[in-house]
Scaffold this active site. Structure first.
Site, short mmCIF file in Angstrom:
data_model
loop_
_atom_site.label_atom_id
_atom_site.label_comp_id
_atom_site.label_asym_id
_atom_site.label_seq_id
_atom_site.Cartn_x
_atom_site.Cartn_y
_atom_site.Cartn_z
N GLU A 1 -35.57 21.79 -2.60
CA GLU A 1 -35.30 21.22 -3.51
C GLU A 1 -35.05 20.33 -4.71
O GLU A 1 -34.95 19.82 -5.73
CB GLU A 1 -35.24 22.51 -4.08
CG GLU A 1 -35.57 22.39 -5.84
CD GLU A 1 -35.67 23.50 -6.41
OE1 GLU A 1 -34.51 23.00 -7.19
OE2 GLU A 1 -34.53 24.88 -6.49
N GLU B 1 -25.91 18.14 -1.51
CA GLU B 1 -26.64 19.12 -2.14
C GLU B 1 -26.36 20.30 -0.67
O GLU B 1 -26.51 21.33 -1.47
CB GLU B 1 -28.24 18.64 -2.65
CG GLU B 1 -27.83 17.53 -3.53
CD GLU B 1 -27.82 17.86 -4.51
OE1 GLU B 1 -27.73 19.16 -4.47
OE2 GLU B 1 -26.55 17.08 -5.03
ZN LIG Z 1 -30.12 25.61 -6.69
#
Ligand SMILES: [Zn+2]
Length: 991
Positions: free
Chosen positions: A65, A138
């Site tokens: 995401e 990330e």
């Molecule tokens: Zn997050």
């Protein structure tokens, strides 16, 4: 059958409750589904959601995401998401990972802007670049750092933060306990210890498997033309064929008998104040029940009402039984969970001592059995039905766009193969429930019996404090890193160092201007030159003021009573910190005429709620040390028919509140304390910010007294009020009421449909006449002991450098200064400059490179207070260094015209934020109080629109004072704090 732009119309329905025509379309070539809601809402919403059942606890869905928004085929820049944040008028822009789905929603009131957002989001989800470095940035990576190997990564730190919060851990554990055999038994967000198991191949494969149009749910809402919606999505799906994506979410097989789960949570063993025995009162216990599928509308609405009935307000029977038992400090558990395929209900107590844990479960069942057997009083049912019905009709989603709320509601059925329309309406279901109740059916008694008492599919979850847990987790992480080092060998570690360098190099290299230019955006000339104004008509009524806002409120009256705290602060400043709890007392202590239970029920039956809050702000143009605007605000709402009842309620609570019940008062103090403690770790940055502002302006100090660490310490102290101290506290409460409850300088703020205003205003005027004409002082013991008394300003006891230890693996770092005191002249360019810092330098240095989940700066235009803040940050020292270097980054910034324009558009977007009618009315009140009138705001807009590089650099120069004179507050882990602090820091414990 209608065909349009490759879509076939499957079904269309009118949903009168939300004034919407809803149509479900199917994309012929790919099988994608699209739900299109056409209505008059200017706050348009688009979303695309995918079913993303996680295979394990590595957080792959969550990391993906984050990652798809880091560069895509048509927009090959490092972070298109950030470029959108910089330069759009979006009213919402985010992405969420749920236990079974991932949603990408955007919203804007400007159609061209919405189209830009959609184009970038669609390219991101279907054509992301996903190079390995994005997973490392990330998700997670191992990196040599000052000799040692350490784990880094944005999601890793985000989840370490989440796992540090006992309440978050409790809800994750509760969910997993009920769903051991399905995807809901895994943590889709990622278990910090499992995240480093995720491989690059696994990451890529997950995207390939689920991010396909055949697994996509497109959603539109608002006043934009439907045909253009279909055309846009059809174009984005070019090149995709059909595919049967296996992503069904199975049902959890029912338990034949209840289960129990016992788990520890981390507490700081070394924190000052963490004495043996203290931790004992911090266990939690919740009982959790599996319920029918969320798509079962009858069950869904019935259970929503049941939740309101059992625990919605302090007078609700189950909540009351739990609190009155005195076994714990406050109720625990998330109540009714509606967003998974199967609903569940979770309730219990927190702040329980270990020895009393075994009494909680019998208490819960005893209370439920009593309700099922003796029957539920009609008044209690009426109050619950009214609260739920009011919320459905008002449809007040706060700062969330209404359309987003509808999308999520629709998915509760749509995502699992059900129809997307039914969850959008409620009239039929509500009517059926009311008819059954009217016919005398013991509906809720039966529901308690069948869904709760006789339901073997339930679990009991116990969470206990364990000082050994954090050190053990740290040791496991160290061991794992040592093992990794052994496996990699000298060569391997060198390779990691090279990779780290390479990552850093990419992160520090600016995107090519031609790539950045591809991202579609508005230009300043596309923006409206004028602010939109909120209608506001001021009239004096004796010593009071009425502000009236004629807005379309769909038959609801919003009333805010803003009492002036000035006289109180002038005469008894030490009582300021008692104001928030006094607000709770008005609602939850009862009056001379009725008990608090009856008062609660009366409010729930007749209104949409009454909420107290405190407001502190500097005046526009005043100095930081000038007296601030301080108000105690009671916010109420009701349908027009019930305005008289609302006014009667307000009048009775203000004039006849009974303050003399010591046990009840202590209970309220305990609940408020528990609430603040629960928020302290997830929202550590708010604690940090309030503490920083407290040193810089009087308003900041007031807000900190009422909502920062000082308030928490004060509540802890109050919750222990002894019998001997009580007369003093009671006298303080009475004095507070006498000084506060008066129509002198009261501002009553009325937001209502224009046609209904004359009647509403007339009623309001006679209500005001019934309030005392002037503040009154109460004779009696001055008592409120020295332990409580502290002057308000200048903030005593707050050192220049301070840190609060919390049991968490992450930090919230802040540094602040008052820029007006440093000679900065107020100018709208400051809004633009703050955005440039936030979305540029701070994002890159503190989030991307430093690994913090968030970093931002706050500039208070009215006071001149400026703060740098980080959120769930692995570092302290490194972040403080980054803050100190921020000024130089801005004053030396080569600011390309495009960059400046983007941030100008974004700053105007902040100014034009979309608001629902109640928020408009309240904002207008606050602006009126602080002197921020239309002319001033128009000047601000013009200054933003004309901000130039010289102005931005000037702001940067004024920020040099942060490094020199900035005050520091850190909330975080002891080790990181000790690493950054010197002997001038004051270190203490927050919890
Ligand atoms: Zn997050």
């Amino acid at each position: 059958m209608t065909l349009a732009h490759g879509f076939r119309k499957l079904e269309s329905r009118e949903i009168p409750e939300i004034h919407t025509q809803a149509t479900l379309w199917r994309h012929e070539a790919t099988g994608a589904q699209l739900l299109s809601l056409v209505n008059e809402d200017e706050n348009k919403v688009f979303g695309v959601s995918f079913r993303t059942p996680p295979p394990d606890g590595t957080g792959v869905a969550h990391i993906l995401e984050h990652s798809v928004l880091c560069g895509s085929r048509r927009y090959p820049v490092k972070e298109p998401f950030v470029e959108l944040i910089k330069g759009s008028l979006n009213t919402f822009l985010n992405a969420f990972t749920y236990p079974d789905k991932t949603c990408y929603p955007v919203a804007s009131a400007n159609l061209a802007d919405l189209h830009n957002l959609i184009d970038v989001y669609l390219d991101a989800v279907f054509h992301p670049l996903l190079p390995e470095r994005v997973l490392r940035q990330e998700g997670w990576r191992a990196e040599p750092d000052s000799g040692a190997l350490v784990f880094k990564g944005v999601v890793l730190n985000e989840m370490k933060g989440a796992y540090s919060s006992p309440d978050d851990l409790l809800s994750v554990t509760a969910q997993r306990s009920l769903f051991p055999d399905t995807v809901y038994g895994l943590d889709s967000g990622g278990d910090p210890e499992r995240i480093p198991d995720l491989s690059y191949q696994g990451f890529i494969d997950f995207h390939k498997a689920y991010y396909h149009p055949g697994n996509a749910y497109f959603f539109f809402h608002g006043d934009d033309p439907e045909d253009a919606r279909l055309e846009r999505i059809n174009a984005a799906l070019e090149g995709f064929g059909p595919r049967d994506v296996r992503s069904e979410i199975p049902l959890q097989p029912a338990f034949t008998e209840p289960r129990r789960v016992r788990k520890g949570y981390g507490v700081e063993p070394d924190a000052p104040g963490a004495k043996a025995g203290r931790a004992d009162k911090r266990s939690m216990l919740v009982v959790n029940w599996m319920l029918p599928e969320a798509g079962d509308l009858q069950a869904n609405l019935t259970l929503q009402i049941l939740e309101a009935l059992l625990i919605g307000i302090p007078a609700s029977p189950l909540r009351k039984a739990l609190i009155d038992s005195g076994l714990g400090e406050d109720i625990a558990g998330g109540g009714l969970e509606l967003e998974l395929r199967q609903m569940y209900f979770s309730v219990g107590l927190k702040g329980v001592s270990g020895g009393r844990l075994n009494r909680v479960e019998p208490l819960v069942f005893g209370a439920l059995e009593k309700l099922a057997k003796d029957g539920i009083p009609g008044e209690v049912i009426e109050a619950a039905v009214n609260s739920v019905e009011f919320a459905l009709r008002e449809n007040n989603t706060g700062r969330y766009p209404r359309g987003l709320h509808l999308m999520l509601r629709s998915l509760t059925s749509w995502l699992y193969g059900g129809d997307p329309f039914s969850p959008l309406g409620f009239e039929t279901t509500l009517r059926a429930i009311k008819e059954r109740l009217a016919a005398g059916e013991p509906l809720f008694e039966n529901v308690i019996e069948s869904y709760l008492l006789r339901n073997p599919h339930r679990s009991t979850v116990i969470l206990e404090p364990d000082p050994a847990l954090l050190p053990a987790a740290e040791a496991r992480e160290k061991e794992r890193l040592a093992e990794l080092r052994r496996q990699l060998g000298e060569e391997g570690v060198k390779r990691l160092a090279v990779e780290a360098e390479e990552l850093k190099r990419v992160q520090e290299t600016p995107d090519a201007p031609e790539d950045l230019a591809r991202i579609p955006r508005l230009k300043p000339r596309d923006l409206a030159p004028e602010n939109t104004r909120i209608p506001c008509e001021a009239s004096s009524v004796g010593a009071s003021m009425i502000l009236a806002h004629d807005l379309d409120t769909s038959g609801i009256v919003y009333l805010d009573l803003a009492f002036d705290l000035g006289p109180l602060l002038a005469q008894r400043p030490e009582l300021a910190q008692l104001v928030p709890l006094f607000g709770r007392c008005l609602l939850d202590m009862g009056t001379t005429r009725r008990s608090y239970v009856d008062m609660n029920m009366w409010i729930a039956r007749k209104t949409g709620g009454v909420d107290p809050l405190t407001l502190g702000s500097s005046m526009l143009g005043a100095r930081a040390e000038a007296p601030p605007v301080t108000r105690f605000v009671l916010r109420g709402k009701a349908t027009l028919d019930n305005l008289d009842a609302l006014l009667e309620i307000l009048s009775e609570m203000l004039l006849e509140v009974r303050l003399d019940d010591r046990a009840r008062f202590k209970q309220l103090a305990l609940e408020e304390k528990a609430g603040m403690e629960e928020r302290a770790i997830p929202a550590g940055h708010q604690m940090t910010a309030s503490r920083l502002m407290a040193r810089l302006s009087r308003a900041g100090r007031f807000n900190e007294m009422c909502g920062g660490p000082s308030q928490l310490f004060f509540l802890k102290r109050l919750a222990k009020t002894s019998k001997a101290e009580w007369p003093g506290v009671l006298a303080a409460l009475e004095t507070l009421r006498g000084l506060l409850v008066t129509r002198a300088s009261l501002v009553a703020n009325l937001t209502v449909d224009p046609a209904a205003r004359p009647r509403a205003q007339a009623r309001l005027e006679s209500f005001l006449a019934g309030l005392p004409a002037a503040p009154s002082t109460v004779a009696g013991p001055k008592g409120f002991g020295p332990a409580f008394r502290k002057p308000l300003w200048p903030a005593p006891g707050i050192p220049d450098y301070e840190a609060f230890v919390i049991p968490a693996g992450v930090n919230f770092v802040g540094k602040a200064v008052n820029l007006y005191a440093q000679g900065y002249e107020p100018h709208g360019a400051a809004q633009v400059a703050s955005r440039i810092l936030r979305n540029g330098y701070l994002w890159d240095r503190v989030r991307v490179q430093g690994g913090a989940y968030g970093a931002f700066c706050l500039f208070e235009r009215l006071s001149g207070n400026f703060a740098f803040l980080s959120y769930r940050d692995p570092n302290v020292k490194r972040t403080l260094d980054a803050f100190d270097a921020a000024a130089a980054s801005l004053s030396q910034l080569a600011l390309p015209g495009d960059e400046l324009e983007k941030n100008v558009v974004g700053a105007i977007g902040d100014l034009d934020a979309h608001m629902l009618p109640d928020a408009k009315g309240y904002s207008s009140l606050v602006r009126w109080l602080v002197g921020d009138e239309d002319a001033q705001r128009q000047r601000l807009r013009e200054e933003i629109l004309t901000a130039d590089p010289a102005r931005i650099r000037a702001f940067g120069q004024s920020l040099e004072s942060v490094a020199r004179e900035g005050r520091i507050t850190v909330v975080g882990a002891l080790a990181s704090i000790e690493d950054a602090s010197d002997k001038h820091w004051k270190i203490s414990s927050l919890l």
